[in-house]
Enzyme design. Structure first.
Site, short mmCIF file in Angstrom:
data_model
loop_
_atom_site.label_atom_id
_atom_site.label_comp_id
_atom_site.label_asym_id
_atom_site.label_seq_id
_atom_site.Cartn_x
_atom_site.Cartn_y
_atom_site.Cartn_z
N LYS A 52 0.84 -1.21 0.00
CA LYS A 52 0.00 0.00 0.00
C LYS A 52 0.87 1.25 0.00
O LYS A 52 2.08 1.18 0.29
CB LYS A 52 -0.92 -0.03 1.22
CG LYS A 52 -0.18 -0.02 2.55
CD LYS A 52 -1.10 -0.39 3.69
CE LYS A 52 -0.34 -0.39 4.99
NZ LYS A 52 -1.10 -1.00 6.08
N ARG B 199 -10.91 0.11 15.53
CA ARG B 199 -10.87 0.98 14.37
C ARG B 199 -11.83 0.41 13.35
O ARG B 199 -12.79 1.03 12.97
CB ARG B 199 -9.42 1.03 13.86
CG ARG B 199 -9.01 2.25 13.12
CD ARG B 199 -7.54 2.19 12.74
NE ARG B 199 -7.16 0.90 12.13
CZ ARG B 199 -6.06 0.70 11.44
NH1 ARG B 199 -5.20 1.69 11.26
NH2 ARG B 199 -5.77 -0.49 10.93
N TYR C 77 16.22 29.80 8.20
CA TYR C 77 14.97 30.39 8.68
C TYR C 77 14.88 30.34 10.20
O TYR C 77 15.15 29.31 10.82
CB TYR C 77 13.76 29.63 8.11
CG TYR C 77 13.50 29.89 6.65
CD1 TYR C 77 13.15 31.16 6.20
CD2 TYR C 77 13.57 28.86 5.73
CE1 TYR C 77 12.89 31.39 4.86
CE2 TYR C 77 13.31 29.08 4.37
CZ TYR C 77 12.97 30.35 3.96
OH TYR C 77 12.71 30.57 2.63
N MET D 70 12.44 24.29 2.18
CA MET D 70 11.64 23.54 1.21
C MET D 70 12.50 22.71 0.26
O MET D 70 12.20 21.56 -0.02
CB MET D 70 10.74 24.50 0.41
CG MET D 70 9.78 23.79 -0.52
SD MET D 70 8.73 24.90 -1.47
CE MET D 70 7.54 25.41 -0.25
C1 LIG Z 1 -0.32 -1.96 6.67
C2 LIG Z 1 -0.88 -3.19 7.25
C3 LIG Z 1 -0.05 -4.27 7.55
C4 LIG Z 1 1.46 -4.19 7.48
O1 LIG Z 1 1.88 -3.53 8.65
P1 LIG Z 1 3.44 -3.32 9.01
O2 LIG Z 1 3.41 -2.73 10.36
O3 LIG Z 1 3.96 -2.35 8.00
O4 LIG Z 1 4.07 -4.64 8.92
C5 LIG Z 1 -0.65 -5.45 7.97
N1 LIG Z 1 -1.99 -5.53 8.12
C6 LIG Z 1 -2.82 -4.51 7.86
C7 LIG Z 1 -4.28 -4.67 8.05
C8 LIG Z 1 -2.30 -3.29 7.44
O5 LIG Z 1 -3.12 -2.27 7.19
#
Ligand SMILES: *Cc1c(COP(=O)(O)O)cnc(C)c1O
Length: 356
Positions: free
Chosen positions: A33, A129, A253, A301
């Site tokens: 992702k 969640r 800055y 930046m």
């Molecule tokens: C992103 C995610 C993972 C991977 O998590 P890491 O901490 O990066 O290993 C596993 N399961 C779900 C549901 C996630 O959203």
């Protein structure tokens, strides 16, 4: 060409994935992702295609990018679908999806897929969640089976605090999971990277490693297996300006850093618009020509300033590693009050160079 380059080492990606799967046992979906945590989803998927069991992405758009690039391995949508059109796309593109709330369940029941769906049914075992509650879980499972529209159901949950060793939260989530699943058939998936490293009782049929595949540890403390991870991304730039300042001069800055002594300042082509965290204040480690020194002054930046006073051999054109082999991305993250995940996801504008 501006010399800011994110180099992606694909052999290290494969090494880390195989390490994660070996530690977990069984099979493992590599989390791709967020553009593979900033590393490039298509490039990473192609590099892992011959060794991985499948991939996990957040949403349909990310899955379609991989399918359009010719990736045929299983792809799981971790958030599931948002509407009926997405559900139709899951069917059309042969994706797997998480089912984690009542509206997703209703969409599934109302649909007419060409082939049965691959569903990962999510339990809320304590993170609060997403996911069905322990009380409703078996009932939802039965409805999925009764729909006749589902081929396999993988039981899954996700941990809130798997990165904290010696705390009861994860063990208690595992207990809730096992109790809610009692008597339910099928495979199970619990472990993210932190649980792969720290919680063997969470190792079931499928692991879901993310951050460790990219070579960063999810843990604050050291860990023998985490020490075998190899940084997949190295972010490097070059010094493109040098000046000598006497003691007592403010740099950048806000004048937040004032030289304590005669100081040789190197100007680096990298700033917060490239994803380097502005909050990584004076003192954050960087490596110039392979030797550690520090950021001085505020990150701006497009550029930042580093201390070259003790590196007399370095100067114009010297190579600067922002993170990678010498500076761990988690060190930069800690200085910025965040985690390596966020730093890696934020890289932009840098040229990407792929090795292996
Ligand atoms: C992103 C995610 C993972 C991977 O998590 P890491 O901490 O990066 O290993 C596993 N399961 C779900 C549901 C996630 O959203």
């Amino acid at each position: 060409m501006r010399p800011l380059i994110a180099t992606i080492y694909l052999d290290r990606l494969r090494h880390n994935y195989l390490l994660a799967r070996r530690l977990h046992g069984g099979r493992a979906l590599a989390a791709l992702k967020a553009d593979a945590y900033g590393h490039g989803a298509v490039v990473c998927a192609k590099a892992l295609e011959s060794v991985a069991d499948g991939f996990a992405v957040a949403c349909l758009e990310e899955a379609l990018e991989l399918r359009e690039a010719g990736i045929r391995l299983p792809i799981l949508l971790l958030e599931g679908v948002f509407d009926a059109d997405e559900l139709a796309a899951v069917d059309a593109h042969d994706l797997w999806m998480v089912v984690q709330n009542a509206s997703q369940l209703a969409l599934l029941e109302a649909s007419t897929p060409k082939r049965p769906y691959g569903v990962w049914l999510k339990l809320d075992s304590g993170m609060h969640r997403v996911g069905f509650s322990p009380e409703e879980y078996a009932g939802v499972y039965a409805r999925l089976v009764a729909s006749g529209k589902v081929m396999d159901i993988v039981r899954m949950t996700h941990f809130a605090r798997a990165d904290e060793p010696g705390k009861p939260a994860t063990a208690s989530q595992i207990e809730v999971f096992d109790a809610a699943c009692r008597g339910l058939p099928g495979e199970a998936s619990l472990a993210n990277s932190a649980a792969i490293l720290l919680h063997p009782t969470a190792h079931r049929d499928w692991g879901r490693p993310g951050i460790m595949v990219y070579g960063a540890s999810p843990l604050e403390a050291g860990h023998p297996a985490a020490a075998e991870l190899q940084a997949v991304m190295t972010l490097k730039s070059r010094i493109f300006g040098v000046r000598d300042l006497p003691a007592g001069e403010a740099i950048g800055y806000g004048g937040t850093f004032v030289t304590e002594r005669q100081t040789r300042v190197g100007l680096v082509a990298c700033g917060y618009a490239d994803g380097y965290p502005r909050l990584a204040s004076s003192g954050t480690p960087v490596a110039v020509d392979g030797r550690r020194t520090r950021v001085i002054g505020r990150v701006s930046m497009d550029m930042m300033t580093v201390d070259l006073t003790d590196l007399p051999q370095s100067g114009l054109g010297s190579e600067v590693e922002l993170w990678g082999d010498i500076v761990n991305v988690n060190e930069v993250a800690a200085q910025a009050g965040t985690i390596g995940y966020e730093i890696l996801c934020n890289v932009k504008r840098a040229h990407r160079q792929i090795i292996g």
